[in-house]
Design an enzyme around this catalytic site. Sequence first.
Site, PDB file in Angstrom:
ATOM      1  N   HIS A 185       0.835  -1.199   0.000  1.00 54.44           N
ATOM      2  CA  HIS A 185       0.000   0.000   0.000  1.00 54.44           C
ATOM      3  C   HIS A 185       0.875   1.258   0.000  1.00 54.44           C
ATOM      4  O   HIS A 185       0.434   2.324  -0.427  1.00 54.44           O
ATOM      5  CB  HIS A 185      -0.917   0.026   1.231  1.00 54.44           C
ATOM      6  CG  HIS A 185      -2.034  -0.957   1.167  1.00 54.44           C
ATOM      7  ND1 HIS A 185      -1.896  -2.261   1.567  1.00 54.44           N
ATOM      8  CD2 HIS A 185      -3.306  -0.825   0.738  1.00 54.44           C
ATOM      9  CE1 HIS A 185      -3.042  -2.893   1.405  1.00 54.44           C
ATOM     10  NE2 HIS A 185      -3.916  -2.045   0.894  1.00 54.44           N
ATOM     11  N   ASP A 257      -4.495  -6.055  -7.999  1.00 53.62           N
ATOM     12  CA  ASP A 257      -4.839  -5.359  -6.776  1.00 53.62           C
ATOM     13  C   ASP A 257      -5.057  -3.886  -7.164  1.00 53.62           C
ATOM     14  O   ASP A 257      -4.884  -3.500  -8.329  1.00 53.62           O
ATOM     15  CB  ASP A 257      -3.723  -5.531  -5.749  1.00 53.62           C
ATOM     16  CG  ASP A 257      -4.219  -5.390  -4.305  1.00 53.62           C
ATOM     17  OD1 ASP A 257      -5.297  -4.806  -4.093  1.00 53.62           O
ATOM     18  OD2 ASP A 257      -3.514  -5.857  -3.391  1.00 53.62           O
TER      19      ASP A 257
END
Length: 343
Positions: A185, A257
């Site tokens: 992230h 993702d």
Amino acid sequence: MHPSESNFLAGQRLMVGFDGTDFNDDLEFLIGTLQVGGLILFSRNVDTPDQIRHLCRDCQSFAASCGLPPLFIAIDQEGGQVARLRAPFTQFPGNPAMTHPDDAAHFARVTAGELTGVGINMDMAPVLDVAPEGVESVMAGRAFGSDPGWVAAMGATMIDHFQRRGIMAVAKHFPGIGRTVLDSHLALPDLDIDAKTLADSDLVPFQAAIHGRVAGIMLSHIRYAGIDPVWPASLSPAVTADLLRGRMGYQGVVMTDDLDMGAIKPNLTIDTTIGQIMIADVDIALICHKGPDIQAACEKIRKALVADRGLRRMGVRSVERILRLKRRFLAGPWALKYENPRG
């Protein structure tokens, strides 16, 4: 290729996030104009069960009114650390707390019923990452554990109980991020792992998921130097086309993702990212936040389909996989119109 066909082939390959808790102008644009194939819900989109039910119903109704197939409507509902739906939805302690396959079956049965009840048809679960002992894994709080066989058994049980109840399961994060200590992230992690260790450990749960006809597989934003020293898994032909589809035999839907994550967005333009996704034989680009990247991604796919016959053939195959999955779980008269997206 007719413009309307290229628009459809491009839009169906996007799963996108949005702001708000009700059907709005942004959703009308995403569905009606861009013809996106799926939506993903986050905490910012959910309030009460009735609100979620109305939101999903309104989105599906609008798609149908536009003559489009039903939407994938997805959410991350793993239990534990990652659960977008809070009370009154049932709360679970998460994968690390499970001690028997019955725990996985119970979680999937209850969660599938609650998702179906509000109109969500896809869960971004189970997590199939193996978190080895002695590694400060970023997935320690979300993984089933360190034993590949145990992770495979628990994941397969969860997939079976989700899908027999009409919820599409998405196994993640291929080819496995349990060994990483850097959060994708925030930045792009590198993982130098040899092929034998990967095959004997990390890939075992995904092979079980493939055997169980998992609806989708999500790719990680990790760069595996032994497979592809340049591109992260989510953008790598060596990972999807060669390893996942070629060597492991998976012919289902593959998605990235979130392309807004720190491992991708600061370093690569959306044009470069989408170009790699198309070359790699990845079906769905996941873009979780409202912004110009969604429209730019759609336009990039559309232009590539028109300009490059090879990419068009691959793009048609991707949409065929997407529509095949929609027919499998979202059956209805719409399917007759889209039996062959070649037009």
